[in-house]
Every structure is written in structure tokens, then in C-alpha cells.
Design a protein around this motif. Structure first.
Motif, PDB file in Angstrom:
ATOM      1  N   ARG A 101       0.826  -1.210   0.000  1.00 11.41           N
ATOM      2  CA  ARG A 101       0.000   0.000   0.000  1.00 11.41           C
ATOM      3  C   ARG A 101       0.856   1.253   0.000  1.00 11.41           C
ATOM      4  O   ARG A 101       0.558   2.232  -0.695  1.00 11.41           O
ATOM      5  CB  ARG A 101      -0.930  -0.024   1.216  1.00 11.41           C
ATOM      6  N   CYS A 102       1.932   1.234   0.758  1.00 13.98           N
ATOM      7  CA  CYS A 102       2.836   2.385   0.821  1.00 13.98           C
ATOM      8  C   CYS A 102       3.499   2.609  -0.540  1.00 13.98           C
ATOM      9  O   CYS A 102       3.623   3.747  -1.000  1.00 13.98           O
ATOM     10  CB  CYS A 102       3.887   2.154   1.892  1.00 13.98           C
ATOM     11  N   ALA A 103       3.912   1.533  -1.199  1.00  8.95           N
ATOM     12  CA  ALA A 103       4.563   1.650  -2.511  1.00  8.95           C
ATOM     13  C   ALA A 103       3.597   2.223  -3.548  1.00  8.95           C
ATOM     14  O   ALA A 103       3.972   3.073  -4.363  1.00  8.95           O
ATOM     15  CB  ALA A 103       5.077   0.287  -2.958  1.00  8.95           C
ATOM     16  N   HIS A 104       2.356   1.770  -3.523  1.00  9.18           N
ATOM     17  CA  HIS A 104       1.359   2.305  -4.454  1.00  9.18           C
ATOM     18  C   HIS A 104       1.096   3.784  -4.158  1.00  9.18           C
ATOM     19  O   HIS A 104       0.884   4.580  -5.085  1.00  9.18           O
ATOM     20  CB  HIS A 104       0.058   1.503  -4.364  1.00  9.18           C
ATOM     21  N   SER A 105       1.092   4.146  -2.881  1.00 10.13           N
ATOM     22  CA  SER A 105       0.869   5.537  -2.514  1.00 10.13           C
ATOM     23  C   SER A 105       2.025   6.412  -2.969  1.00 10.13           C
ATOM     24  O   SER A 105       1.822   7.543  -3.447  1.00 10.13           O
ATOM     25  CB  SER A 105       0.679   5.644  -0.994  1.00 10.13           C
ATOM     26  N   LEU A 106       3.256   5.913  -2.840  1.00  6.07           N
ATOM     27  CA  LEU A 106       4.421   6.662  -3.310  1.00  6.07           C
ATOM     28  C   LEU A 106       4.351   6.859  -4.823  1.00  6.07           C
ATOM     29  O   LEU A 106       4.580   7.964  -5.322  1.00  6.07           O
ATOM     30  CB  LEU A 106       5.707   5.927  -2.930  1.00  6.07           C
ATOM     31  N   THR A 221      -3.081  -1.151 -17.913  1.00  5.92           N
ATOM     32  CA  THR A 221      -1.944  -2.057 -18.115  1.00  5.92           C
ATOM     33  C   THR A 221      -0.733  -1.595 -17.308  1.00  5.92           C
ATOM     34  O   THR A 221      -0.029  -2.403 -16.702  1.00  5.92           O
ATOM     35  CB  THR A 221      -1.590  -2.145 -19.610  1.00  5.92           C
ATOM     36  N   ARG A 222      -0.486  -0.283 -17.291  1.00  9.55           N
ATOM     37  CA  ARG A 222       0.617   0.239 -16.485  1.00  9.55           C
ATOM     38  C   ARG A 222       0.419  -0.090 -15.013  1.00  9.55           C
ATOM     39  O   ARG A 222       1.351  -0.493 -14.310  1.00  9.55           O
ATOM     40  CB  ARG A 222       0.749   1.749 -16.667  1.00  9.55           C
ATOM     41  N   ASP A 223      -0.803   0.095 -14.532  1.00 12.67           N
ATOM     42  CA  ASP A 223      -1.104  -0.203 -13.131  1.00 12.67           C
ATOM     43  C   ASP A 223      -0.848  -1.676 -12.822  1.00 12.67           C
ATOM     44  O   ASP A 223      -0.248  -2.017 -11.795  1.00 12.67           O
ATOM     45  CB  ASP A 223      -2.566   0.133 -12.816  1.00 12.67           C
ATOM     46  N   ASP A 224      -1.312  -2.536 -13.716  1.00 12.89           N
ATOM     47  CA  ASP A 224      -1.163  -3.976 -13.497  1.00 12.89           C
ATOM     48  C   ASP A 224       0.308  -4.386 -13.525  1.00 12.89           C
ATOM     49  O   ASP A 224       0.758  -5.176 -12.684  1.00 12.89           O
ATOM     50  CB  ASP A 224      -1.947  -4.735 -14.567  1.00 12.89           C
ATOM     51  N   GLU A 225       1.058  -3.844 -14.459  1.00  6.95           N
ATOM     52  CA  GLU A 225       2.472  -4.194 -14.559  1.00  6.95           C
ATOM     53  C   GLU A 225       3.251  -3.702 -13.342  1.00  6.95           C
ATOM     54  O   GLU A 225       4.155  -4.397 -12.855  1.00  6.95           O
ATOM     55  CB  GLU A 225       3.062  -3.614 -15.844  1.00  6.95           C
ATOM     56  N   PHE A 226       2.893  -2.518 -12.848  1.00  7.14           N
ATOM     57  CA  PHE A 226       3.556  -2.026 -11.641  1.00  7.14           C
ATOM     58  C   PHE A 226       3.274  -2.957 -10.465  1.00  7.14           C
ATOM     59  O   PHE A 226       4.191  -3.332  -9.721  1.00  7.14           O
ATOM     60  CB  PHE A 226       3.083  -0.615 -11.303  1.00  7.14           C
ATOM     61  N   GLY A 227       2.010  -3.335 -10.283  1.00  9.68           N
ATOM     62  CA  GLY A 227       1.644  -4.197  -9.164  1.00  9.68           C
ATOM     63  C   GLY A 227       2.308  -5.556  -9.246  1.00  9.68           C
ATOM     64  O   GLY A 227       2.782  -6.094  -8.232  1.00  9.68           O
ATOM     65  N   THR A 228       2.360  -6.116 -10.439  1.00  6.81           N
ATOM     66  CA  THR A 228       2.994  -7.427 -10.608  1.00  6.81           C
ATOM     67  C   THR A 228       4.483  -7.350 -10.309  1.00  6.81           C
ATOM     68  O   THR A 228       5.049  -8.209  -9.613  1.00  6.81           O
ATOM     69  CB  THR A 228       2.776  -7.940 -12.042  1.00  6.81           C
ATOM     70  N   GLY A 229       5.131  -6.320 -10.824  1.00  6.64           N
ATOM     71  CA  GLY A 229       6.555  -6.154 -10.561  1.00  6.64           C
ATOM     72  C   GLY A 229       6.856  -5.970  -9.090  1.00  6.64           C
ATOM     73  O   GLY A 229       7.828  -6.523  -8.553  1.00  6.64           O
ATOM     74  N   LEU A 230       6.003  -5.202  -8.408  1.00  7.26           N
ATOM     75  CA  LEU A 230       6.194  -4.977  -6.981  1.00  7.26           C
ATOM     76  C   LEU A 230       6.096  -6.282  -6.208  1.00  7.26           C
ATOM     77  O   LEU A 230       6.904  -6.547  -5.306  1.00  7.26           O
ATOM     78  CB  LEU A 230       5.153  -3.975  -6.473  1.00  7.26           C
ATOM     79  N   GLN A 231       5.115  -7.117  -6.549  1.00  5.40           N
ATOM     80  CA  GLN A 231       4.978  -8.394  -5.853  1.00  5.40           C
ATOM     81  C   GLN A 231       6.179  -9.299  -6.109  1.00  5.40           C
ATOM     82  O   GLN A 231       6.605 -10.047  -5.222  1.00  5.40           O
ATOM     83  CB  GLN A 231       3.670  -9.084  -6.262  1.00  5.40           C
ATOM     84  N   CYS A 232       6.750  -9.244  -7.305  1.00  2.00           N
ATOM     85  CA  CYS A 232       7.969 -10.005  -7.586  1.00  2.00           C
ATOM     86  C   CYS A 232       9.121  -9.519  -6.702  1.00  2.00           C
ATOM     87  O   CYS A 232       9.906 -10.325  -6.176  1.00  2.00           O
ATOM     88  CB  CYS A 232       8.347  -9.876  -9.056  1.00  2.00           C
ATOM     89  N   VAL A 233       9.225  -8.198  -6.537  1.00  2.00           N
ATOM     90  CA  VAL A 233      10.260  -7.635  -5.668  1.00  2.00           C
ATOM     91  C   VAL A 233      10.068  -8.132  -4.238  1.00  2.00           C
ATOM     92  O   VAL A 233      11.020  -8.572  -3.569  1.00  2.00           O
ATOM     93  CB  VAL A 233      10.233  -6.094  -5.719  1.00  2.00           C
ATOM     94  N   LEU A 234       8.845  -8.085  -3.744  1.00  2.00           N
ATOM     95  CA  LEU A 234       8.572  -8.512  -2.366  1.00  2.00           C
ATOM     96  C   LEU A 234       8.783 -10.010  -2.198  1.00  2.00           C
ATOM     97  O   LEU A 234       9.252 -10.468  -1.139  1.00  2.00           O
ATOM     98  CB  LEU A 234       7.154  -8.114  -1.964  1.00  2.00           C
ATOM     99  N   ASP A 235       8.441 -10.797  -3.221  1.00  2.00           N
ATOM    100  CA  ASP A 235       8.713 -12.241  -3.173  1.00  2.00           C
ATOM    101  C   ASP A 235      10.207 -12.494  -2.976  1.00  2.00           C
ATOM    102  O   ASP A 235      10.616 -13.325  -2.160  1.00  2.00           O
ATOM    103  CB  ASP A 235       8.259 -12.921  -4.471  1.00  2.00           C
ATOM    104  N   GLY A 236      11.015 -11.770  -3.761  1.00  2.00           N
ATOM    105  CA  GLY A 236      12.455 -11.942  -3.665  1.00  2.00           C
ATOM    106  C   GLY A 236      12.999 -11.521  -2.307  1.00  2.00           C
ATOM    107  O   GLY A 236      13.855 -12.196  -1.723  1.00  2.00           O
ATOM    108  N   LEU A 237      12.499 -10.407  -1.777  1.00  2.36           N
ATOM    109  CA  LEU A 237      12.946  -9.940  -0.470  1.00  2.36           C
ATOM    110  C   LEU A 237      12.544 -10.919   0.633  1.00  2.36           C
ATOM    111  O   LEU A 237      13.334 -11.185   1.552  1.00  2.36           O
ATOM    112  CB  LEU A 237      12.370  -8.557  -0.183  1.00  2.36           C
ATOM    113  N   ALA A 238      11.328 -11.443   0.536  1.00  2.00           N
ATOM    114  CA  ALA A 238      10.864 -12.407   1.543  1.00  2.00           C
ATOM    115  C   ALA A 238      11.707 -13.679   1.510  1.00  2.00           C
ATOM    116  O   ALA A 238      12.101 -14.222   2.541  1.00  2.00           O
ATOM    117  CB  ALA A 238       9.395 -12.741   1.314  1.00  2.00           C
ATOM    118  N   ALA A 239      12.020 -14.153   0.304  1.00  2.00           N
ATOM    119  CA  ALA A 239      12.812 -15.371   0.164  1.00  2.00           C
ATOM    120  C   ALA A 239      14.221 -15.201   0.713  1.00  2.00           C
ATOM    121  O   ALA A 239      14.804 -16.121   1.279  1.00  2.00           O
ATOM    122  CB  ALA A 239      12.857 -15.790  -1.306  1.00  2.00           C
TER     123      ALA A 239
END
Length: 244
Positions: A101-106, A221-239
Motif C-alpha cells: 500500500r505504501c509503494a502504491h501511494s508513493l 496495463t501500467r497499473d497492473d504491470e507495476f503491481g505485478t513487478g512490486l509483488q515479484c520484488v517482495l517475493d524476492g525480499l521475503a525469500a
């Protein structure tokens, strides 16, 4: 203290005047007027002289608070960061939901002020601004809630912010160009599509991707691509960093 005698040429390195010393024109008034000017006319329109005219104030009144345009940009950039939603560390959505939520707000704040794309590398020590400090402290707490050590939380914070700024800066530059053209994003895409289709004829993978996107809403499409990329980033950080 004169700007050239400060330990670092930044508004955040300058001692702020006490209330008794302050002039009728406040720092907050200067920042508010500069933000309005930037949003209305873009970065090229910003000058101390033009801002003074807008405020009906002389240069001396403004130089009491900011030594030059660079310091003014530091202040306005921090003002934009003040618009960002920063969830509490005990947010019921958990660390991932809150950071998302913070990333989307930024991203939304940066896109509301697309001129910021052209000053990201010129904002001096923007990380010393109070709003940026508040944001970073809160995000560190969110990552710690997810089991990250403080050092890992710092790496994660830098990674997420770099992703958001990287994507948003490109988007902001694109939206600025669109605004100058007078066209909507969808209109621009439609007019460009024949040339794009022709350009990918010899590249089968790109041709397939372009064909699939032919009738999509560009903004969505831009919104969706941003959200998908963000989740990939968080997946990597969590792992890498989270024990959970």
C-alpha cells in the motif's frame, strides 16, 4: 549561515530560524506556491524571480528561508513525499500488505507531480527531509515486523524505493510528454500502434506480445504491470531475508 559556508549545500544543513526571527513570508508559503507553480507549468517554469512574483514578495523575503533554487527543490520534493501513506508497524494487513500500500501511494504521489521525474537526481540530500525520514522509519518498522533484521530491512527499503522511483520516473516522463501533446494516453497509443506493429514484424515474441495488448487500456496495463513487478520484488525480499 551563508549557503557557501554550510558543511553541505542543503536546506537541511541550515539551522532553521526561530519564530521570532521569521519574516511574514513563511517557508510553508514558499513551498506551497512553488508546488502549485510546478504542477501547473512544470520544472522549466520554476525560478526564484517568478516565484517571488507569484507570492508578491521580494527576493530578500524568500532568501531568508532558501538560498537558491536547489534548496527550494529539496523542500518541494519533501513536500511531495509528505503525501505518501505510511502504514503503522502493527498494520493488520501484515508487512507485505502494508509495504504494498505504501509503494502504491508513493507511485501515486510521484505521478500526481510528474515534474519530479526531472529532479530526482538533483534533489540534493532529499533523504534528510522530515517526510522522507518519517516514511523510511515507518517502512523499516514494517519489514522488522516481518522478521527482517534492521540491516536486512534497510536493504529491503532501498530495493522497494528504487523499484518505485525507477518505474514512476519513466511513467512521469511519459505523462509529461503526453500533457504537452494535448492527447490522452489511449489516443497516443492508438496513433502509434501501426508503426509499432510494423517495427515488430521480424521479432516473433514481440509481435505476439504486441498483438495480445492491441485493445488493452494503456493506463490499466501500467497499473497492473507495476503491481505485478512490486509483488515479484517482495517475493524476492521475503525469500532472501524473512524467516517466516
Amino acid at each position: 549561515m551563508p549557503a557557501d559556508q554550510q558543511p553541505y549545500p542543503s536546506v537541511w544543513a541550515r539551522p532553521r530560524r526561530s519564530r521570532r526571527e521569521q519574516q511574514p513570508l513563511s517557508r510553508e508559503q514558499i513551498v506551497s506556491a512553488a508546488l502549485e507553480l510546478l504542477d501547473a507549468e512544470g520544472i522549466d517554469a520554476l525560478s526564484m524571480r517568478k516565484l517571488g512574483t507569484r507570492l508578491n514578495a521580494g527576493a530578500t523575503s524568500m532568501y531568508t528561508h532558501v538560498a537558491n533554487k536547489d534548496e527550494l527543490i529539496e523542500l518541494v520534493v519533501d513536500e511531495v513525499y509528505g503525501e505518501v501513506e505510511v502504514p503503522a508497524a502493527d498494520d493488520p494487513a501484515g508487512w507485505r500488505g502494508a509495504v504494498t500500500r505504501c509503494a502504491h501511494s508513493l507511485r501515486a504521489a510521484l505521478l500526481r507531480h510528474p515534474w519530479i521525474a526531472s529532479v530526482q537526481g538533483e534533489a540534493g540530500v532529499a533523504y534528510l527531509g522530515p517526510n522522507v525520514m518519517r516514511q523510511n522509519e515507518a517502512i523499516l518498522a514494517l519489514f522488522e515486523q516481518g522478521g527482517f533484521t534492521l540491516e536486512a530491512a534497510d536493504r529491503a527499503l532501498n530495493t522497494v524505493v528504487a523499484y518505485v522511483i525507477g518505474v514512476s520516473t519513466s511513467e512521469a516522463a511519459w505523462l509529461t510528454r503526453l500533457a504537452r501533446s494535448g492527447r490522452s494516453e489511449q489516443e497516443w497509443a492508438e496513433s502509434l500502434w501501426p508503426a509499432a506493429e510494423q517495427a515488430v514484424q521480424d521479432y516473433p515474441r514481440l509481435r505476439k506480445l504486441y498483438a495480445a495488448r492491441r485493445n488493452q487500456d494503456v493506463s490499466a496495463t501500467r497499473d497492473d504491470e507495476f503491481g505485478t513487478g512490486l509483488q515479484c520484488v517482495l517475493d524476492g525480499l521475503a525469500a532472501r531475508f524473512s524467516p517466516a
